[in-house]
Write an enzyme that holds these catalytic residues in place. Structure first.
Site, short mmCIF file in Angstrom:
data_model
loop_
_atom_site.label_atom_id
_atom_site.label_comp_id
_atom_site.label_asym_id
_atom_site.label_seq_id
_atom_site.Cartn_x
_atom_site.Cartn_y
_atom_site.Cartn_z
N GLU A 52 -4.06 14.85 30.36
CA GLU A 52 -3.48 13.84 30.54
C GLU A 52 -1.94 14.63 31.15
O GLU A 52 -0.99 13.99 30.75
CB GLU A 52 -2.77 12.33 30.34
CG GLU A 52 -4.26 11.39 30.65
CD GLU A 52 -4.11 9.75 30.03
OE1 GLU A 52 -3.09 10.00 29.55
OE2 GLU A 52 -4.35 9.09 30.23
N GLU A 171 -11.54 8.35 30.87
CA GLU A 171 -10.86 6.64 30.43
C GLU A 171 -10.84 5.36 31.08
O GLU A 171 -10.57 6.15 32.79
CB GLU A 171 -9.71 7.71 30.28
CG GLU A 171 -9.60 7.84 28.78
CD GLU A 171 -7.77 8.41 28.88
OE1 GLU A 171 -7.15 7.23 28.59
OE2 GLU A 171 -7.01 9.26 27.86
#
Length: 378
Positions: A52, A171
């Site tokens: 991320e 995710e």
């Protein structure tokens, strides 16, 4: 999948970690592993280049240009140490990120030749307590996947490459129940409860829809990781020193794992739609189908997103004679019903679904707001 730190660390530390994990011996870090009691390499195959990195919540977050450069150089260095590994570049942390699209394009411009996948992350919630809008999130899930695949292919065309970048949806889940509790946490506690969402029946319906979306996009989504598995936004809950039990979302995940193995079929669905409060038109039926050649079994997954019963007719042309094995279903529960340590079987699937086969057609009765697993044997 192991992740290297491309925030506060960089390529040199990534190389050292890979050397520790995968190199047989005779170097500083591989000998350190052996000294620590692990004679043989771990041989970790898949590595993510950071995590991320587009997120402002990350320490040392980067722009797409900054990340693309460091990901490229790290990938080159790591594949020098172990040419057999697969590398995942960080994509956007959600479809709603302001840099979505430009991020993927810029990152892949830099590292396309050195990576094998690009990642996607997303979570959904029902803060508005609107079941129609909540179940519509699977459309966004599908759009996210197809958009990233299209961007990968546009970079492929630009580079005149024969290589296809696939997707790692590493995710995904429902996540919102625990937000208020986590915001009130005191710092520096020892192993406190954290991100412990208590999932309800409507969450199981959306997780089922997301699983079907992944199956329908299996030509490009080659990895997909439910985040996470125990306690933290998880299908399994435990008490410290006590009981363990399955949450509602465990069951669609279990069914997809058991019966979603084989060839994911391309499905064409015709059904009525409902209109959400925001004006979106959403199909009332979501489906996926998997053919297991080894077992000669066809599994049809289906969610009825409407408040009315539905009759599902499935064309079986080309499969030969098929007969029903079972029709598992979760239906009839209050949207907010949950499982607990005291009542772990409050929301569970039952084998009471009705499916019949006549000729080349299977007819299944789908209850309102239901998750269905229809298994047919050749």
């Amino acid at each position: 999948m192991m992740a290297v730190n491309l925030g506060t660390r960089g390529p040199d530390e990534a190389r050292n970690l890979l050397e520790y994990c995968n190199f047989p011996g005779g170097t500083y870090y591989s000998d350190m592993r052996r000294k620590n009691g692990f004679e043989k390499p771990f041989n970790i195959k898949t590595w993510c280049l950071g995590n991320e990195m587009d997120g402002p919540w990350q320490i040392c977050a980067k722009t797409a240009e900054e990340y693309g450069r460091i990901a490229c150089e790290t990938a080159k260095l790591m594949k020098t140490i172990d040419p057999e590994i697969e590398l995942v570049a960080c994509g956007s942390s959600g479809l709603g990120m302001p840099t979505f699209g430009d991020w993927e394009r810029t990152v892949l411009d830099h590292c396309y030749d050195y990576v094998d996948y690009i990642s996607l992350h997303t979570y959904y919630g029902n803060q508005a307590n609107d079941i129609g809008e909540f179940l519509a999130n699977s459309l966004d899930f599908d759009t996210f996947i197809k958009s990233v695949a299209a961007i990968c292919d546009s970079v492929k065309a630009k580079k005149h490459s024969n290589k296809t970048i696939n997707l790692s949806f590493d995710e995904w889940n429902v996540w919102y129940h625990s937000n208020d509790a986590d915001a009130k946490m005191e710092p520096w506690q020892i192993a406190p409860p954290q991100l412990e969402d208590i999932y309800n029946f409507e969450d199981a319906l959306l997780v089922g829809c997301m699983l079907m979306t992944l199956l329908r996009n299996a030509d490009r989504v080659k990895m997909a990781c439910l985040a996470q598995l125990v306690n933290v936004i998880a299908p399994i809950m435990t008490e410290n020193g006590g009981k363990a039990w399955a949450q509602t979302i465990f069951y669609p995940f279990m069914h997809a794992s058991h019966y979603g193995r084989g060839l994911s079929l391309e499905v064409r669905t015709e059904c009525e739609c409902y209109t959400t409060t925001s004006g979106r038109s959403v199909p009332c039926l979501e489906t996926a189908a998997v053919w297991n050649e080894e077992k000669k079994e066809l599994t049809v997954f289906a969610v009825n997103k409407s408040d009315q019963p539905m009759q599902l007719s499935t064309a079986l042309n080309g499969f030969g004679a098929l007969s029903p094995i079972e029709h598992l279903t979760m239906h009839g529960y209050d949207f907010k019903a949950v499982n607990t340590a005291a009542n772990p079987d409050n929301v569970v699937p039952h084998a009471d679904g009705k499916t019949t086969v006549s000729g080349d057609t299977a007819v299944s009765e789908l209850s309102p707001y239901s998750w269905n697993v229809i298994r047919l044997k050749g």
